[in-house]
Scaffold this active site. Structure first.
Site, mmCIF file in Angstrom:
data_model
loop_
_atom_site.group_PDB
_atom_site.id
_atom_site.type_symbol
_atom_site.label_atom_id
_atom_site.label_comp_id
_atom_site.label_asym_id
_atom_site.label_seq_id
_atom_site.Cartn_x
_atom_site.Cartn_y
_atom_site.Cartn_z
ATOM 1 N N HIS A 140 111.087 25.508 24.598
ATOM 2 C CA HIS A 140 112.082 25.931 23.813
ATOM 3 C C HIS A 140 111.793 26.117 22.234
ATOM 4 O O HIS A 140 111.903 27.055 21.744
ATOM 5 C CB HIS A 140 113.494 25.096 23.770
ATOM 6 C CG HIS A 140 114.648 25.196 22.698
ATOM 7 N ND1 HIS A 140 115.695 25.705 23.020
ATOM 8 C CD2 HIS A 140 114.590 25.249 21.595
ATOM 9 C CE1 HIS A 140 116.505 25.679 22.141
ATOM 10 N NE2 HIS A 140 116.021 25.405 20.903
ATOM 11 N N GLU A 141 110.737 25.120 21.937
ATOM 12 C CA GLU A 141 110.370 25.286 20.571
ATOM 13 C C GLU A 141 109.128 26.168 20.456
ATOM 14 O O GLU A 141 109.236 26.956 19.250
ATOM 15 C CB GLU A 141 109.989 23.730 20.120
ATOM 16 C CG GLU A 141 111.023 22.671 19.935
ATOM 17 C CD GLU A 141 112.344 23.168 19.210
ATOM 18 O OE1 GLU A 141 112.211 24.003 18.319
ATOM 19 O OE2 GLU A 141 113.249 22.529 19.589
ATOM 20 N N GLN A 185 113.084 27.292 11.604
ATOM 21 C CA GLN A 185 114.622 27.113 11.818
ATOM 22 C C GLN A 185 114.990 26.430 10.261
ATOM 23 O O GLN A 185 116.102 26.437 9.901
ATOM 24 C CB GLN A 185 114.763 25.906 12.869
ATOM 25 C CG GLN A 185 114.716 26.582 14.246
ATOM 26 C CD GLN A 185 115.166 25.605 15.170
ATOM 27 O OE1 GLN A 185 114.166 24.767 15.664
ATOM 28 N NE2 GLN A 185 116.403 25.644 15.579
ATOM 29 N N HIS A 194 110.392 29.498 19.802
ATOM 30 C CA HIS A 194 110.991 29.642 18.405
ATOM 31 C C HIS A 194 109.672 30.194 17.653
ATOM 32 O O HIS A 194 110.162 31.219 16.493
ATOM 33 C CB HIS A 194 111.310 28.454 17.533
ATOM 34 C CG HIS A 194 112.898 28.068 17.859
ATOM 35 N ND1 HIS A 194 114.002 28.921 17.688
ATOM 36 C CD2 HIS A 194 113.498 27.091 18.312
ATOM 37 C CE1 HIS A 194 115.053 28.383 17.780
ATOM 38 N NE2 HIS A 194 114.843 27.155 18.353
ATOM 39 N N CYS A 217 120.844 24.397 20.724
ATOM 40 C CA CYS A 217 119.917 24.569 19.664
ATOM 41 C C CYS A 217 120.535 24.288 18.311
ATOM 42 O O CYS A 217 121.728 24.791 18.348
ATOM 43 C CB CYS A 217 119.344 26.067 19.732
ATOM 44 S SG CYS A 217 118.174 26.615 18.403
ATOM 45 N N LEU A 218 119.882 23.634 17.447
ATOM 46 C CA LEU A 218 120.649 23.407 16.103
ATOM 47 C C LEU A 218 120.783 24.623 15.333
ATOM 48 O O LEU A 218 121.574 24.450 14.526
ATOM 49 C CB LEU A 218 119.718 22.423 15.363
ATOM 50 C CG LEU A 218 119.425 21.042 15.895
ATOM 51 C CD1 LEU A 218 118.045 20.201 14.969
ATOM 52 C CD2 LEU A 218 120.522 20.300 16.031
ATOM 53 N N GLY A 250 114.675 18.706 18.812
ATOM 54 C CA GLY A 250 113.259 19.400 18.509
ATOM 55 C C GLY A 250 113.832 20.347 17.260
ATOM 56 O O GLY A 250 115.157 20.627 17.166
HETATM 57 ZN ZN ZN Z 1 116.165 25.631 18.882
#
Ligand code: ZN
Length: 159
Positions: free
Chosen positions: A131-132, A51, A135, A89-90, A46
């Site tokens: 999660h997304e 991000q 963000h 998380c990236l 995701g």
């Molecule tokens: Zn994330």
């Protein structure tokens, strides 16, 4: 197609609220394609627009081969049941932590052509959606971690 730079925890942009997308444009469609490229390249499941430095309410998710482009996503329903599982998380590479999320969510969004749809999700997909969408509010999962973040060798938990 292009890989964009993923912003890392500590970058102020990850803490900003993303803005609604009033209409789809070729530029935003290119952004969405780039977000998929960037997510797949990083082996994530995701990615939110913030991000990659764009404060728009757009996320892409692919936990099991089914891609979901979510423009202006909104959670319509969550279960009382929760699940606690490992999450990453990236924007926080090499780390994971335990987070409690609803076991089920129903959400609405618009796709890359601004076609409205709803999705019902449980388990890992429900977790990824929560999660997304966090963000988009400037929330990073580390805010919700129970206990300590820990190091991961593999990228199994990357979102
Ligand atoms: Zn994330």
């Amino acid at each position: 197609m292009a890989i964009r730079k993923i912003r890392q925890l500590g970058d102020d942009i990850l803490r900003k609220k993303c803005r609604e997308v009033p209409e789809m444009t070729p530029k935003l469609q290119e952004l969405i394609e780039d977000m998929y490229d960037t997510m797949y390249e990083a082996e994530g499941v995701g990615l939110a627009a913030s991000q990659v430095g764009i404060l728009k309410r757009i996320v892409v998710i692919d936990v099991d081969g089914t891609p979901y482009t979510m423009v202006n996503p909104k959670i319509l329903e969550i279960s009382d049941d929760t699940e606690t599982a490992s999450e990453g998380c990236l924007s926080v590479p090499g780390k994971a932590g335990s987070v409690t999320r609803p076991a089920f969510v129903r959400a609405e969004a618009w796709d890359e052509n601004m076609v409205h749809y709803e999705v019902e999700a449980e388990g890992y997909l429900a977790r990824a959606i929560c999660h997304e969408l966090d963000h988009l509010e400037g929330i990073v999962y580390v805010d919700k971690v129970e206990g300590e973040l820990y190091d991961v060798q593999e990228e199994d938990y990357e979102e």
